[in-house]
Design a protein around this motif. Structure first.
Motif, PDB file in Angstrom:
ATOM      1  N   LYS A   1     -44.493  -2.459  41.351  1.00 39.77           N
ATOM      2  CA  LYS A   1     -44.571  -3.419  40.254  1.00 39.77           C
ATOM      3  C   LYS A   1     -43.215  -4.070  39.991  1.00 39.77           C
ATOM      4  N   CYS A   2     -42.144  -3.283  40.038  1.00 36.22           N
ATOM      5  CA  CYS A   2     -40.809  -3.836  39.810  1.00 36.22           C
ATOM      6  C   CYS A   2     -40.448  -4.837  40.902  1.00 36.22           C
TER       7      CYS A   2
ATOM      8  N   HIS B   1     -44.815   2.397  40.669  1.00 34.90           N
ATOM      9  CA  HIS B   1     -43.999   1.629  39.727  1.00 34.90           C
ATOM     10  C   HIS B   1     -42.948   0.790  40.458  1.00 34.90           C
TER      11      HIS B   1
ATOM     12  N   GLU C   1     -39.602  -9.006  40.723  1.00 38.60           N
ATOM     13  CA  GLU C   1     -38.323  -9.564  41.138  1.00 38.60           C
ATOM     14  C   GLU C   1     -38.410 -10.439  42.382  1.00 38.60           C
TER      15      GLU C   1
END
Length: 247
Positions: free
Chosen positions: A163-164, A160, A168
């Motif tokens: 993905k973050c 995860h 960004e």
């Protein structure tokens, strides 16, 4: 022309060594971080021409100091591979707070520390191709197993986090998660008792490709992720498991 720089944590043994080797063959200068096995690091440096540094990725201050050295001596990396990992298996009810913290701090926080320390320079680099971050996950970050709540949770977090970061850092830096399945390293052979014919046969029965993977199989996927052929790929997971899970 100066060869592009790659930084690989856990880059002197097992899968990490194969990843470092492949990056060298692709024309990168490679700085490989290691934690404790100085002998293996020295052999890797001699054989592959790596620049090796002893760094505990769980220690944010140590990572920051190492990053300063890398940037001062080698410049901004084009590739960052977060491969350092730790297994401390226990049943949940027997797992100590130290067991939890050591694994999560290495496997998950270590990725955060290294990205925080090196990604700003990657964003500021004048490299026309932009930067690439590859986080090495694990199949148990998707499907749990017994006696590994710390490891499974940390690797789920890596997926995860990938993905973050991809959200960004786009479009300048691509971030993907490389997930090995059952790969034949000394650590895996010992932990799963794969020298025993019955244990090996049971493992093979779960893999459609009918073979246990090699570190070079994982390096093949890394080569794709750092190359121009994956220029439109970010925030994704690439699972190298011979079809064992098919997620």
């Amino acid at each position: 022309m100066t060869r592009p720089l790659a930084v690989v944590s856990g880059g002197t043994r097992g899968i990490g060594l194969a990843l470092s080797d492949r990056l060298v063959k692709l024309g990168h200068r490679v700085v490989a971080f290691y934690h404790s096995d100085a002998e293996a690091a020295g052999l890797a440096a001699d054989r592959l021409g790596l620049h090796v540094m002893r760094v505990d990725v769980a220690d944010a201050d140590a990572v920051a100091r190492a990053a300063e050295t890398v940037l001062a001596e080698h410049g901004a990396p084009r590739v960052l591979v977060n491969n350092a990992g730790l297994n401390v298996d226990r049943p949940f009810l027997e797992m100590s707070l130290d067991d939890w913290r050591r694994v999560v701090d290495t496997n998950l926080s270590g990725v955060f520390h290294l990205c925080r320390a090196l990604v700003p320079a990657m964003l500021d680099s004048d490299d026309d191709g932009g930067g690439v971050v590859v986080n090495v996950g694990a199949t148990t970050g998707i499907r749990p197993r017994r006696n590994g709540v710390n490891y499974c949770a940390s690797k789920a977090g890596v997926l995860h986090l990938t993905k973050c970061l991809a959200l960004e850092l786009a479009p300048r830096v691509r971030v993907n998660c490389l997930i090995p399945g059952l790969i034949e390293t000394d650590e895996v052979v010992a932990r799963l008792d794969l020298d025993d014919p019955d244990s090996r046969a049971a493992a093979l029965a779960e893999i459609p490709q009918r073979r246990i993977g090699t570190p070079e199989d994982v390096a093949d996927a890394l080569e794709f992720l750092v190359g121009s052929g994956s220029a439109y790929l970010t925030g994704q997971k690439i699972i190298v498991d011979g079809g064992q899970f098919m997620w």
